[in-house]
Design an enzyme around this catalytic site. Structure first.
Site, short mmCIF file in Angstrom:
data_model
loop_
_atom_site.label_atom_id
_atom_site.label_comp_id
_atom_site.label_asym_id
_atom_site.label_seq_id
_atom_site.Cartn_x
_atom_site.Cartn_y
_atom_site.Cartn_z
N GLY A 72 58.02 61.75 103.20
CA GLY A 72 56.78 62.18 102.58
C GLY A 72 55.70 62.52 103.59
CB THR A 73 54.61 60.97 106.78
OG1 THR A 73 54.16 59.73 106.22
CG2 THR A 73 53.71 61.35 107.95
CG ASN A 156 49.60 54.25 98.06
OD1 ASN A 156 48.66 55.01 97.83
ND2 ASN A 156 49.66 53.52 99.15
CD GLN A 184 54.30 54.58 95.12
OE1 GLN A 184 55.34 54.08 94.70
NE2 GLN A 184 53.98 54.56 96.41
CB SER A 204 59.16 60.06 99.76
OG SER A 204 59.81 59.29 100.75
CB ALA A 205 64.84 60.19 99.54
CG HIS A 206 61.61 55.38 100.97
ND1 HIS A 206 60.88 54.21 100.92
CD2 HIS A 206 60.78 56.32 101.47
CE1 HIS A 206 59.66 54.44 101.39
NE2 HIS A 206 59.59 55.71 101.73
CB THR A 243 71.24 69.98 112.17
OG1 THR A 243 71.54 70.90 113.23
CG2 THR A 243 72.47 69.79 111.30
CB CYS A 330 51.84 53.55 105.50
SG CYS A 330 53.03 54.21 104.33
#
Length: 390
Positions: A72-73, A156, A184, A204-206, A243, A330
Site C-alpha cells: 500500500g505504501t 485504520n 483498510q 494492500s494484500a495483507h 519482475t 506503521c
C-alpha cells in the site's frame, strides 16, 4: 497446555487465508519469468493476469488499470504525482495538478506527500467524528489551480468511513483529481471505483488475508499524465518496472476472490460482534469509543478510558493472551500519540490511552467474551494505577 491467544489486530494484518497459501504454493513450482514469451513464462503470466482480474472484479475496475506494487505504501507514493492531468471531460481539462490536499488523518505514506514537495502539501481538517470537512475542502479548492486530493476510504484507527462520492463531487467541481486509499476498507466493505468516482485507488494484500509485501494501485478511466516511478523495464505496461512477485500476486488474487465471496455474511457477523464488544466495554467502566457518530467499518473499535495509558494497556492485554494495538501498525513497533485523534480534537489525556480492537472473519463470539472478561480485570488494574500515579 497452551494458553488461549485471541487475535484482535486484524487492521494491522490479517492471517494468511488458506486459499492464498494454496495459490502461492502452486506458483512456487513455476520457473518462468512472467515477461518471457516461452511456455514457462506464459504460465507465470497467466497467474499474474488471473490475479489482476480478481482485483479488478473486487473494485469494479478494468484489469488493464490494475498496477501491482510492493504494498500500500508504494501504491500511495506512486499515486501522488504532480504530473497527473485532469481528464478532458472535466473543467480545466489538460491541466496538471500543482498541489496536493490530504486529510489530516491519512496514513503516513500519504501525509509524506508522495512525489510532491512538502511545500505543496496542504492538510484538510476533519470533524470531531473523524470525517472530512467538505466546506473547508471546497474553500481550499476554490479559485486555485487544480489539486490532487487524497482521502482514505476508511480510517485504520477509528474505522470511520469517509463520504467519498460526496468528496469526489466537490473535487471534480473544482477541476481536481481524487486519490482514495482503500487499504483498510478492502475486505470489510464493498468497494467500487466507479461508484466512488475516484481517479486512483490504493489496495494492500495483507489486509485481506493475502501475503505481506504486495499491493496494487487501480487507475480510473481517462486518467492522464501517469508516469512510472520505478523505471528500467516494461513490466506492468511500463508503469512499474521490476519482475512481478508471482507468488505474492497469486496470493493477493486468491485472498481477494475468497474475501469477495464471503463478504456480505462476514460484514454482518463482524458488526454483531462489534456491537457486543463495545457494549461490554462500556458496561465495565467509563469508556469512550471514537467515531461512533460516523459510519464505521464493522470490525473496528478504538476506545479509551480516563487515565489509561495505551502502552501499558497493550502490554497488559498481551499478557492475558490478547493481541491488540494502540492504532496504526506503521510506527516501528512503538506506541506513539495518534495524529488521527489529535486531528479530531480529542484531548491528549484521553488520546494517550486509545487502544484499537479490530475483528476479522474468523473472530468468534467466544473470543469476544474472553476479551471482555479480561477487560473486567484489566480495567480495574489499569485505571487504579493511573489514579495512584495522579
Amino acid at each position: 497446555m497452551a494458553r488461549t491467544r485471541v487475535y484482535l489486530d486484524w487492521n494491522a494484518t490479517a492471517p494468511l487465508r488458506s486459499e492464498a497459501r494454496a495459490a502461492m504454493s502452486r506458483s512456487f513450482d513455476l520457473i518462468g519469468n512472467p515477461s518471457s514469451v516461452h511456455s514457462e513464462g506464459r504460465a507465470a503470466r497467466r497467474i499474474v493476469e488471473a490475479a489482476r482480474a480478481s482485483i479488478a472484479t473486487a473494485t469494479g475496475s478494468d484489469a488493464r488499470n490494475v498496477i501491482f506494487t510492493s504494498g500500500g505504501t508504494e501504491a500511495n507514493v506512486l499515486a501522488l504525482m504532480p504530473s497527473l492531468r485532469v481528464p478532458s471531460l472535466r473543467a480545466k481539462s489538460g491541466e496538471a495538478v500543482t498541489r496536493l490536499i490530504v486529510s489530516a488523518i491519512e496514513h503516513p505514506s500519504v501525509l509524506a506527500g508522495g512525489q510532491f514537495d512538502q511545500s505543496e502539501v496542504l492538510l484538510a481538517p476533519v470533524s470531531p467524528s473523524g470525517v472530512l470537512d467538505l466546506e473547508r475542502l471546497a474553500a481550499m479548492l476554490s479559485g486555485q489551480p487544480p489539486a490532487l486530493v487524497s482521502v482514505m476510504l476508511a480510517n485504520n484507527e477509528t474505522g470511520a468511513i469517509q463520504p467519498i462520492a460526496e468528496i469526489a463531487a466537490v473535487v471534480q467541481a473544482h477541476g481536481g483529481l481524487l486519490h482514495v486509499d482503500a487499504v483498510q476498507a478492502l475486505g470489510k466493505i464493498y468497494i467500487n471505483i466507479n461508484d466512488l468516482n475516484a481517479d486512483l485507488l490504493t489496495l494492500s494484500a495483507h489486509k485481506v488475508g493475502g501475503p505481506k509485501g504486495v499491493g496494487a494501485l487501480v487507475l480510473g478511466e481517462g486518467l492522464k499524465g501517469f508516469e512510472a516511478v520505478l523505471r528500467g523495464g516494461g513490466q506492468e505496461k511500463g508503469r512499474r518496472a521490476g519482475t512481478e512477485n508471482v507468488p505474492g500476486i497469486a496470493g493477493f488474487g486468491a485472498a481477494t476472490e475468497a474475501t469477495l465471496k464471503s463478504l456480505q455474511p462476514a460484514m454482518a457477523r463482524m458488526a454483531k460482534l462489534q456491537r457486543m464488544l463495545e457494549a461490554g466495554l462500556k458496561s465495565v467502566c467509563d469508556v469512550t469509543v471514537f467515531s461512533t457518530d460516523a459510519q464505521r467499518l464493522p470490525n473496528t473499535t478504538l476506545f479509551s478510558a480516563p487515565g489509561m495509558k495505551a502502552e501499558t494497556a497493550v502490554i497488559a492485554f498481551d499478557l492475558e493472551g490478547i493481541a491488540v494495538s494502540s492504532g496504526s501498525a506503521c510506527s516501528s513497533g512503538k506506541v506513539q500519540p495518534s495524529h488521527v485523534l489529535a486531528a479530531m480534537g480529542v484531548p491528549a489525556s484521553l488520546a494517550q490511552g486509545a487502544v484499537r480492537l479490530s475483528l476479522g472473519w474468523e473472530t468468534s463470539e467466544a473470543e469476544v467474551n474472553y476479551v471482555l472478561e479480561a477487560w473486567r480485570t484489566l480495567s480495574s488494574v489499569l485505571l487504579r494505577e493511573s489514579r495512584t500515579v495522579a
